[in-house]
Design a protein around this motif. Sequence first.
Motif, PDB file in Angstrom:
ATOM      1  N   ASP A  98      -5.984   2.091  -2.745  1.00 20.81           N
ATOM      2  CA  ASP A  98      -4.901   1.157  -3.156  1.00 20.81           C
ATOM      3  C   ASP A  98      -4.789   0.897  -4.648  1.00 20.81           C
ATOM      4  N   GLN A  99      -5.677   1.429  -5.285  1.00 25.17           N
ATOM      5  CA  GLN A  99      -5.429   1.366  -7.019  1.00 25.17           C
ATOM      6  C   GLN A  99      -4.808   2.274  -7.592  1.00 25.17           C
ATOM      7  N   ILE A 100      -4.128   3.449  -6.728  1.00 19.25           N
ATOM      8  CA  ILE A 100      -3.370   4.356  -7.356  1.00 19.25           C
ATOM      9  C   ILE A 100      -1.941   4.317  -6.823  1.00 19.25           C
ATOM     10  N   GLU A 101      -1.199   5.014  -7.647  1.00 19.41           N
ATOM     11  CA  GLU A 101       0.322   5.227  -7.018  1.00 19.41           C
ATOM     12  C   GLU A 101       0.880   6.448  -7.396  1.00 19.41           C
ATOM     13  N   SER A 102       1.653   7.448  -6.766  1.00 22.48           N
ATOM     14  CA  SER A 102       2.359   8.420  -7.182  1.00 22.48           C
ATOM     15  C   SER A 102       3.150   8.116  -8.237  1.00 22.48           C
ATOM     16  N   PHE A 103       3.131   9.417  -9.102  1.00 21.11           N
ATOM     17  CA  PHE A 103       3.506   9.207 -10.490  1.00 21.11           C
ATOM     18  C   PHE A 103       4.534  10.230 -10.665  1.00 21.11           C
TER      19      PHE A 103
ATOM     20  N   GLU B 179      -1.936  15.601  -5.301  1.00 19.90           N
ATOM     21  CA  GLU B 179      -0.664  14.623  -5.915  1.00 19.90           C
ATOM     22  C   GLU B 179      -1.041  14.066  -7.232  1.00 19.90           C
ATOM     23  N   MET B 180      -0.085  14.060  -7.897  1.00 20.25           N
ATOM     24  CA  MET B 180      -0.027  13.239  -9.269  1.00 20.25           C
ATOM     25  C   MET B 180       0.007  12.013  -9.128  1.00 20.25           C
ATOM     26  N   VAL B 181      -0.860  11.125  -9.782  1.00 23.78           N
ATOM     27  CA  VAL B 181      -0.881   9.571  -9.569  1.00 23.78           C
ATOM     28  C   VAL B 181      -1.333   9.032 -10.844  1.00 23.78           C
ATOM     29  N   ARG B 182      -1.441   7.710 -10.872  1.00 21.28           N
ATOM     30  CA  ARG B 182      -1.744   6.840 -12.234  1.00 21.28           C
ATOM     31  C   ARG B 182      -2.422   5.589 -11.484  1.00 21.28           C
ATOM     32  N   ALA B 183      -3.022   4.931 -12.358  1.00 18.57           N
ATOM     33  CA  ALA B 183      -3.831   3.682 -11.889  1.00 18.57           C
ATOM     34  C   ALA B 183      -2.801   2.382 -11.895  1.00 18.57           C
ATOM     35  N   ILE B 184      -2.659   1.673 -11.074  1.00 20.90           N
ATOM     36  CA  ILE B 184      -2.023   0.437 -10.814  1.00 20.90           C
ATOM     37  C   ILE B 184      -2.980  -0.671 -11.603  1.00 20.90           C
ATOM     38  N   ARG B 185      -2.577  -1.056 -12.834  1.00 16.49           N
ATOM     39  CA  ARG B 185      -3.291  -1.904 -13.659  1.00 16.49           C
ATOM     40  C   ARG B 185      -3.763  -3.458 -13.049  1.00 16.49           C
TER      41      ARG B 185
ATOM     42  N   MET C 250       3.046   4.857   2.065  1.00 17.32           N
ATOM     43  CA  MET C 250       2.881   6.308   1.980  1.00 17.32           C
ATOM     44  C   MET C 250       1.242   6.605   1.485  1.00 17.32           C
ATOM     45  N   ALA C 251       0.834   7.411   2.086  1.00 16.21           N
ATOM     46  CA  ALA C 251      -0.702   7.868   1.908  1.00 16.21           C
ATOM     47  C   ALA C 251      -0.604   8.887   0.528  1.00 16.21           C
ATOM     48  N   VAL C 252      -1.598   8.820  -0.172  1.00 18.11           N
ATOM     49  CA  VAL C 252      -1.793   9.784  -1.450  1.00 18.11           C
ATOM     50  C   VAL C 252      -2.579  10.814  -0.700  1.00 18.11           C
ATOM     51  N   LYS C 253      -2.163  12.054  -1.318  1.00 16.22           N
ATOM     52  CA  LYS C 253      -2.654  13.069  -0.726  1.00 16.22           C
ATOM     53  C   LYS C 253      -3.318  13.911  -1.939  1.00 16.22           C
ATOM     54  N   LYS C 254      -4.391  14.973  -1.310  1.00 14.53           N
ATOM     55  CA  LYS C 254      -5.115  15.764  -2.362  1.00 14.53           C
ATOM     56  C   LYS C 254      -3.990  16.955  -3.048  1.00 14.53           C
TER      57      LYS C 254
ATOM     58  N   ALA D 169     -10.304   7.937  -4.037  1.00 15.94           N
ATOM     59  CA  ALA D 169      -9.896   9.308  -4.520  1.00 15.94           C
ATOM     60  C   ALA D 169     -10.334   9.845  -5.492  1.00 15.94           C
ATOM     61  N   LEU D 170     -10.808  11.113  -6.002  1.00 16.56           N
ATOM     62  CA  LEU D 170     -11.292  11.447  -7.502  1.00 16.56           C
ATOM     63  C   LEU D 170     -10.181  11.906  -7.945  1.00 16.56           C
ATOM     64  N   VAL D 171      -9.880  11.444  -9.165  1.00 25.76           N
ATOM     65  CA  VAL D 171      -8.559  11.599 -10.084  1.00 25.76           C
ATOM     66  C   VAL D 171      -9.071  12.619 -11.285  1.00 25.76           C
ATOM     67  N   MET D 172      -8.426  13.527 -11.600  1.00 22.77           N
ATOM     68  CA  MET D 172      -8.697  14.130 -12.884  1.00 22.77           C
ATOM     69  C   MET D 172      -7.556  13.932 -13.659  1.00 22.77           C
TER      70      MET D 172
END
Length: 70
Positions: free
Chosen positions: A65-70, A7-13, A1-5, A48-51
């Motif tokens: 591909d380095q982030i996932e929904s949180f 959305e809350m995410v975190r990095a996949i180590r 599933m694609a990440v969208k603007k 994706a630009l993540v704040m």
Amino acid sequence: MAVKKGEMVRAIREKLENSVEAKASDTRFPAYLFETKGEVVDIKGDYALVMFGQVPTPNIWLRLDQIESF
């Protein structure tokens, strides 16, 4: 599933630590990338630009591909 603007995410180590981007810079990533929520504020191409608002840090560009929904 694609990440969208918005959305809350975190990095996949595993994907971030072994990336080309990690090899080109300091590989000591702060824990908040993996443990706290970050909001996607923009998406351009494969990035994706993540704040991360819980800590006073600059926004960071991560590959989708380095982030996932949180």
